[in-house]
Motif scaffolding. Structure first.
Motif, PDB file in Angstrom:
ATOM      1  N   ARG A 192      57.642  31.252  14.444  1.00  0.00           N
ATOM      2  CA  ARG A 192      57.705  30.710  13.077  1.00  0.00           C
ATOM      3  C   ARG A 192      56.310  30.667  12.444  1.00  0.00           C
ATOM      4  N   LEU A 193      55.308  30.340  13.236  1.00  0.00           N
ATOM      5  CA  LEU A 193      53.942  30.308  12.715  1.00  0.00           C
ATOM      6  C   LEU A 193      53.472  31.701  12.314  1.00  0.00           C
ATOM      7  N   LEU A 194      53.844  32.708  13.095  1.00  0.00           N
ATOM      8  CA  LEU A 194      53.485  34.086  12.749  1.00  0.00           C
ATOM      9  C   LEU A 194      54.136  34.502  11.431  1.00  0.00           C
ATOM     10  N   GLU A 195      55.379  34.105  11.244  1.00  0.00           N
ATOM     11  CA  GLU A 195      56.078  34.425   9.993  1.00  0.00           C
ATOM     12  C   GLU A 195      55.414  33.723   8.813  1.00  0.00           C
ATOM     13  N   SER A 196      55.044  32.464   9.013  1.00  0.00           N
ATOM     14  CA  SER A 196      54.375  31.712   7.955  1.00  0.00           C
ATOM     15  C   SER A 196      53.031  32.333   7.611  1.00  0.00           C
ATOM     16  N   SER A 197      52.297  32.741   8.629  1.00  0.00           N
ATOM     17  CA  SER A 197      50.987  33.357   8.407  1.00  0.00           C
ATOM     18  C   SER A 197      51.106  34.659   7.625  1.00  0.00           C
ATOM     19  N   ALA A 198      52.149  35.433   7.920  1.00  0.00           N
ATOM     20  CA  ALA A 198      52.351  36.695   7.210  1.00  0.00           C
ATOM     21  C   ALA A 198      52.654  36.468   5.734  1.00  0.00           C
ATOM     22  N   LYS A 199      53.294  35.340   5.435  1.00  0.00           N
ATOM     23  CA  LYS A 199      53.684  35.042   4.045  1.00  0.00           C
ATOM     24  C   LYS A 199      52.578  34.335   3.261  1.00  0.00           C
ATOM     25  N   LEU A 200      51.807  33.482   3.955  1.00  0.00           N
ATOM     26  CA  LEU A 200      50.847  32.648   3.229  1.00  0.00           C
ATOM     27  C   LEU A 200      49.521  32.558   3.977  1.00  0.00           C
ATOM     28  N   SER A 201      48.646  33.502   3.698  1.00  0.00           N
ATOM     29  CA  SER A 201      47.287  33.496   4.216  1.00  0.00           C
ATOM     30  C   SER A 201      46.361  33.974   3.103  1.00  0.00           C
ATOM     31  N   TYR A 202      45.081  33.663   3.240  1.00  0.00           N
ATOM     32  CA  TYR A 202      44.125  33.973   2.188  1.00  0.00           C
ATOM     33  C   TYR A 202      42.954  34.781   2.732  1.00  0.00           C
ATOM     34  N   THR A 253      46.068  35.408  16.189  1.00  0.00           N
ATOM     35  CA  THR A 253      46.106  35.183  14.740  1.00  0.00           C
ATOM     36  C   THR A 253      45.259  33.974  14.376  1.00  0.00           C
ATOM     37  N   GLU A 254      45.365  32.920  15.181  1.00  0.00           N
ATOM     38  CA  GLU A 254      44.567  31.720  14.931  1.00  0.00           C
ATOM     39  C   GLU A 254      43.077  32.018  15.061  1.00  0.00           C
ATOM     40  N   ILE A 255      42.705  32.778  16.064  1.00  0.00           N
ATOM     41  CA  ILE A 255      41.294  33.137  16.243  1.00  0.00           C
ATOM     42  C   ILE A 255      40.793  33.933  15.041  1.00  0.00           C
ATOM     43  N   ALA A 256      41.625  34.860  14.538  1.00  0.00           N
ATOM     44  CA  ALA A 256      41.242  35.636  13.353  1.00  0.00           C
ATOM     45  C   ALA A 256      41.051  34.719  12.150  1.00  0.00           C
ATOM     46  N   ASP A 257      41.947  33.729  11.998  1.00  0.00           N
ATOM     47  CA  ASP A 257      41.799  32.737  10.921  1.00  0.00           C
ATOM     48  C   ASP A 257      40.470  32.011  11.042  1.00  0.00           C
ATOM     49  N   GLU A 258      40.161  31.580  12.254  1.00  0.00           N
ATOM     50  CA  GLU A 258      38.953  30.786  12.460  1.00  0.00           C
ATOM     51  C   GLU A 258      37.693  31.614  12.199  1.00  0.00           C
ATOM     52  N   CYS A 259      37.740  32.884  12.525  1.00  0.00           N
ATOM     53  CA  CYS A 259      36.591  33.747  12.204  1.00  0.00           C
ATOM     54  C   CYS A 259      36.363  33.774  10.699  1.00  0.00           C
ATOM     55  N   THR A 289      38.402  25.305  -3.661  1.00  0.00           N
ATOM     56  CA  THR A 289      39.142  26.482  -3.193  1.00  0.00           C
ATOM     57  C   THR A 289      39.008  26.655  -1.686  1.00  0.00           C
ATOM     58  N   ILE A 290      37.788  26.500  -1.181  1.00  0.00           N
ATOM     59  CA  ILE A 290      37.556  26.582   0.262  1.00  0.00           C
ATOM     60  C   ILE A 290      38.416  25.565   1.005  1.00  0.00           C
ATOM     61  N   ASN A 291      38.432  24.330   0.509  1.00  0.00           N
ATOM     62  CA  ASN A 291      39.208  23.280   1.164  1.00  0.00           C
ATOM     63  C   ASN A 291      40.698  23.584   1.128  1.00  0.00           C
ATOM     64  N   ASN A 292      41.180  24.119   0.015  1.00  0.00           N
ATOM     65  CA  ASN A 292      42.600  24.454  -0.096  1.00  0.00           C
ATOM     66  C   ASN A 292      42.981  25.527   0.924  1.00  0.00           C
ATOM     67  N   ILE A 293      42.160  26.558   1.034  1.00  0.00           N
ATOM     68  CA  ILE A 293      42.420  27.619   2.021  1.00  0.00           C
ATOM     69  C   ILE A 293      42.468  27.029   3.430  1.00  0.00           C
ATOM     70  N   HIS A 294      41.487  26.203   3.739  1.00  0.00           N
ATOM     71  CA  HIS A 294      41.408  25.640   5.087  1.00  0.00           C
ATOM     72  C   HIS A 294      42.598  24.732   5.388  1.00  0.00           C
ATOM     73  N   VAL A 295      42.986  23.908   4.433  1.00  0.00           N
ATOM     74  CA  VAL A 295      44.116  22.988   4.641  1.00  0.00           C
ATOM     75  C   VAL A 295      45.406  23.765   4.897  1.00  0.00           C
ATOM     76  N   VAL A 296      45.672  24.779   4.083  1.00  0.00           N
ATOM     77  CA  VAL A 296      46.906  25.555   4.236  1.00  0.00           C
ATOM     78  C   VAL A 296      46.955  26.237   5.596  1.00  0.00           C
ATOM     79  N   GLU A 297      45.879  26.888   5.986  1.00  0.00           N
ATOM     80  CA  GLU A 297      45.902  27.659   7.225  1.00  0.00           C
ATOM     81  C   GLU A 297      45.758  26.780   8.461  1.00  0.00           C
ATOM     82  N   GLU A 298      45.011  25.683   8.351  1.00  0.00           N
ATOM     83  CA  GLU A 298      44.851  24.793   9.502  1.00  0.00           C
ATOM     84  C   GLU A 298      46.126  24.009   9.803  1.00  0.00           C
TER      85      GLU A 298
END
Length: 304
Positions: free
Chosen positions: A22-32, A117-123, A193-202
């Motif tokens: 489910r997290l992979l599906e969410s990431s595919a739909k909503l990432s920045y 995917t999480e590691i890629a987000d964190e990078c 904007t930075i905070n919004n991106i981080h909140v959504v993905e974290e």
């Protein structure tokens, strides 16, 4: 015969696999992509704060009342940059712990795929925080050497629930802060904007950390829970107490010793930290990781 012994263990991980899917599906739909989503080109507008003023370590103190509005804004910009720099430090620890945990595991498992995917987000987040701190006019803030060396040991040795629960602590504290900052029109737009991106993905990272913490603790005995609870609380203490360094006050042009003394005694800031951790402490209690020694450490860090 061999397949019958493997099957029960395989079934015990099925809920975590479904959660990861489910997290992979969410990431595919909503990432920045911060490189394009954040306005890096517009010059810094010094009429804005770097964070909600109420989250400043000096807010509500006598020293805060003496500062000009320009000084307050510069202070919050430096504090915001320092929090971001601490976030980078811990995200690098996080990436190494997760990668080590997934080493040589089944690449067809959704948990493995989500971990990468999480590691890629964190990078991306670390690059975003670094660029954000630079735009705020901040130097390279880092935790003290002792804490950096503790982090080096922790990322090498922490396993299982200690690793994932510590990840959760760092992410939860930042999450509550940044939810306030991203909605606050007093905060400079690119930081919002930075905070919004981080909140959504974290939010996805926190779900994974909770699932993994629960899974690793299945069948854990009382002694193991007590030991790991203490490890997590000590890691949390050093993460939280490293969020704002003394160099922040120097860079903001303040009396460093006075600022440190008033920040240390600031009951408003302590209250903000405690309120931000209410949900986290509830989770740790439900997982059996809120023992009496751990509570004592959290109290010392003003997280409970």
């Amino acid at each position: 015969m061999a397949s019958s012994t493997v099957q029960p263990a395989d079934q015990t991980r099925q809920p975590e696999r479904e959660a990861a899917r489910r997290l992979l599906e969410s990431s595919a739909k909503l990432s920045y992509d911060p490189a394009t989503e954040v306005d890096w080109d517009t010059p810094l507008d010094e009429d804005f704060h770097g964070m909600s003023p109420e989250w400043s370590t000096l807010y509500g103190t006598r020293y805060w009342q003496e500062l000009t509005e320009a000084q307050r804004k510069e202070l919050t910009r430096q504090e915001s940059a320092c929090v971001a720099s601490t976030g980078i430090w811990f995200e690098m620890i996080l990436q190494q712990m997760v990668l080590r945990d997934m080493y040589a595991k089944d690449p067809t498992d959704p948990r493995f795929q989500w971990a990468l995917t999480e590691i890629a987000d964190e990078c991306r987040h670390s690059i975003m925080f670094g660029r954000g701190a630079a735009k705020l006019g901040a130097p390279a803030y880092r935790p003290g050497r002792f804490v950096r060396e503790l982090g080096r040991a922790f990322k090498t040795l922490a396993v299982g629930e200690a690793a994932y629960a510590s990840i959760l602590v760092a992410e939860e504290v930042l999450d509550v802060m940044q939810r306030d900052w991203m909605r606050d029109e007093r905060v400079v737009p690119f930081v919002r904007t930075i905070n919004n991106i981080h909140v959504v993905e974290e939010s996805r990272h926190m779900k994974f950390a909770r699932e993994e913490t629960r899974a690793r603790l299945r069948g854990a005995g009382r002694l193991r829970r007590r030991a790991q609870a203490l490890v997590v609380s000590i890691a949390s203490y050093f993460i939280v107490t490293s969020m704002v360094s003394r160099e922040v006050y120097e860079k903001a042009g303040l009396d460093v010793e006075r600022a440190l003394a008033e920040a240390k005694a600031n009951e408003h800031y302590k209250s903000m930290m405690r309120s931000s951790c209410a949900g986290l402490m509830e989770f740790l209690a439900s997982a059996g990781l809120l023992t009496r020694p751990a509570v004592a450490v959290y109290r010392r860090a003003h997280l409970i």
